[in-house]
Design an enzyme around this catalytic site. Structure first.
Site, mmCIF file in Angstrom:
data_model
loop_
_atom_site.group_PDB
_atom_site.id
_atom_site.type_symbol
_atom_site.label_atom_id
_atom_site.label_comp_id
_atom_site.label_asym_id
_atom_site.label_seq_id
_atom_site.Cartn_x
_atom_site.Cartn_y
_atom_site.Cartn_z
ATOM 1 C CE1 TYR A 194 -3.580 4.371 -6.093
ATOM 2 C CE2 TYR A 194 -4.787 5.770 -7.350
ATOM 3 C CZ TYR A 194 -4.738 4.915 -6.078
ATOM 4 O OH TYR A 194 -5.338 4.156 -5.887
HETATM 5 N N1 LIG Z 1 -10.560 4.409 -1.210
HETATM 6 C C1 LIG Z 1 -10.714 4.692 -2.366
HETATM 7 O O1 LIG Z 1 -11.340 6.238 -3.132
HETATM 8 C C2 LIG Z 1 -10.700 4.256 -4.018
HETATM 9 C C3 LIG Z 1 -10.571 4.563 -4.890
HETATM 10 C C4 LIG Z 1 -9.882 3.565 -5.797
HETATM 11 C C5 LIG Z 1 -9.756 2.814 -5.428
HETATM 12 N N2 LIG Z 1 -8.637 2.389 -4.997
HETATM 13 C C6 LIG Z 1 -8.321 0.989 -4.678
HETATM 14 O O2 LIG Z 1 -8.546 0.558 -2.974
HETATM 15 C C7 LIG Z 1 -7.535 -0.512 -2.834
HETATM 16 C C8 LIG Z 1 -7.550 -0.229 -1.380
HETATM 17 O O3 LIG Z 1 -7.662 1.351 -0.996
HETATM 18 P P1 LIG Z 1 -8.127 2.404 0.395
HETATM 19 O O4 LIG Z 1 -8.895 3.589 0.360
HETATM 20 O O5 LIG Z 1 -9.252 1.467 1.855
HETATM 21 O O6 LIG Z 1 -7.037 2.420 0.968
HETATM 22 P P2 LIG Z 1 -5.961 2.517 2.485
HETATM 23 O O7 LIG Z 1 -4.941 3.317 2.679
HETATM 24 O O8 LIG Z 1 -7.275 2.276 3.787
HETATM 25 O O9 LIG Z 1 -5.914 1.258 3.338
HETATM 26 C C9 LIG Z 1 -4.697 0.530 1.890
HETATM 27 C C10 LIG Z 1 -3.903 -0.234 2.881
HETATM 28 O O10 LIG Z 1 -2.889 -0.753 2.194
HETATM 29 C C11 LIG Z 1 -2.034 -1.038 3.377
HETATM 30 N N3 LIG Z 1 -0.787 -0.849 3.117
HETATM 31 C C12 LIG Z 1 -0.140 -0.060 2.130
HETATM 32 N N4 LIG Z 1 1.193 0.040 1.699
HETATM 33 C C13 LIG Z 1 1.633 -0.772 1.934
HETATM 34 C C14 LIG Z 1 2.533 -1.852 1.870
HETATM 35 N N5 LIG Z 1 4.024 -2.001 1.276
HETATM 36 N N6 LIG Z 1 2.763 -3.005 2.239
HETATM 37 C C15 LIG Z 1 1.160 -3.669 2.605
HETATM 38 N N7 LIG Z 1 0.265 -3.185 2.888
HETATM 39 C C16 LIG Z 1 0.219 -2.168 2.313
HETATM 40 C C17 LIG Z 1 -2.488 0.186 4.135
HETATM 41 O O11 LIG Z 1 -1.453 -0.688 5.542
HETATM 42 C C18 LIG Z 1 -3.755 -0.417 3.815
HETATM 43 O O12 LIG Z 1 -4.113 -1.036 4.964
HETATM 44 C C19 LIG Z 1 -6.040 -0.065 -3.126
HETATM 45 O O13 LIG Z 1 -5.268 -0.774 -3.651
HETATM 46 C C20 LIG Z 1 -6.642 1.390 -3.456
HETATM 47 O O14 LIG Z 1 -5.839 2.075 -4.489
HETATM 48 C C21 LIG Z 1 -9.522 3.591 -3.890
#
Ligand SMILES: NC(=O)c1ccc[n+]([C@@H]2O[C@H](COP(=O)([O-])OP(=O)(O)OC[C@H]3O[C@@H](n4cnc5c(N)ncnc54)[C@H](O)[C@@H]3O)[C@@H](O)[C@H]2O)c1
Length: 256
Positions: free
Chosen positions: A157
């Site tokens: 990651y």
């Molecule tokens: N939530 C946090 O604390 C956090 C922190 C830092 C970065 N992020 C980043 O923010 C972004 C969103 O994360 P989130 O927390 O909303 O996560 P989440 O798991 O709630 O949402 C992720 C989304 O991506 C979709 N997804 C995953 N693999 C996929 C694929 N192969 N094709 C199409 N869709 C796919 C999932 O179905 C979901 O809709 C990500 O890039 C994550 O790395 C999140």
């Protein structure tokens, strides 16, 4: 505010969390949204909600790690709404946490394909569509505080998110002279399904310690707060910002 009335935004990973909130934020500004992810039911529910508020939304079921899917997704945006102005490359997975000595090759590939190759594939198709159309656009890639910080068992990651710094920098250098801004947004703790999975993995004690001792605002961010920053980066208010990394993390990365 409906200043994005004539605009079209594509958001990947829009079925939950930050992606879902971002789709809602663009729609609230008047933009038509193309919402892409793997789960049709969640996407259709969100599209229904946006439409019930008078917005425009179209669903694409896609796997962002697959080139043909990404090509079809961007083509769908153009076929449905006639143009593409904004794109948010948000879909990602946290993958399995494991020491480098234990991490299976397939898991490394799965995380890299979903989080890093996917953004290359999306950028390529999105930029082509923007250049063929209005010749203007703004793209936001979603990194993480793990674009700068590592942790034991997080190699796949963390490496995928570090890679987005290089990819965003090159994309900005190539595309800014051609009318397209590309930026990287690196959130800290945000209250989403991924975040809750992360909390379960690291344990409540460490999670609460990080939040109370490291995050200056002493709380996780809300998806809507991150969405507003993404929409800002796409908007004309950010017209001189490209190749930048913005870190909405409540101060997490500033002090030890
Ligand atoms: N939530 C946090 O604390 C956090 C922190 C830092 C970065 N992020 C980043 O923010 C972004 C969103 O994360 P989130 O927390 O909303 O996560 P989440 O798991 O709630 O949402 C992720 C989304 O991506 C979709 N997804 C995953 N693999 C996929 C694929 N192969 N094709 C199409 N869709 C796919 C999932 O179905 C979901 O809709 C990500 O890039 C994550 O790395 C999140």
């Amino acid at each position: 505010m409906s200043d994005m009335n004539q605009k079209v935004a594509l958001i990947t990973g829009a079925s939950t969390g930050i992606g879902r909130a971002t789709a809602e934020a663009f729609a609230a500004r008047g933009a038509a949204v193309v919402i892409a992810a793997r789960r049709k039911e969640e996407l259709e529910r969100l599209a229904g909600e946006i439409k019930s508020r008078g917005g425009k939304a179209s669903v694409v079921v896609t796997d962002v790690a697959v080139g043909k899917d990404v090509e079809r997704t961007v083509a769908h945006a153009i076929e449905t709404f006639g143009r593409l102005d904004y794109a948010v490359n948000n879909a990602a997975i946290e993958g399995k946490l494991a020491a480098i000595t234990d991490l299976p090759e397939e898991e490394w590939d799965r995380v890299m394909d979903t989080n890093l190759k996917s953004v290359f594939l999306c950028l390529q198709q999105e930029a082509r569509a923007m250049l063929a159309g209005s010749r203007h656009g703004a793209i936001v890639n979603i990194g993480s505080v793990n674009s700068f910080l590592g942790f034991p068992t997080g190699s796949a990651y963390v490496t995928s998110k570090h890679g987005l710094i290089g990819l965003t920098t090159c994309a900005s250098a190539e595309l800014a002279p051609r009318g397209i801004r590309v930026n990287l947004l690196c959130p800290g703790f945000v209250d989403t399904p991924m975040h809750h999975r992360g909390r379960a993995l690291i344990g409540d004690a460490l999670y609460d310690k990080l939040l109370s001792e490291r995050v200056h605002l002493r709380r996780a961010g809300r998806p809507e707060e991150i969405a507003q920053t993404i929409v800002f980066l796409c908007s004309d208010a950010a017209s001189y910002i490209t190749g930048a990394t913005l870190t909405p993390d409540g101060g997490f990365t500033l002090t030890v």
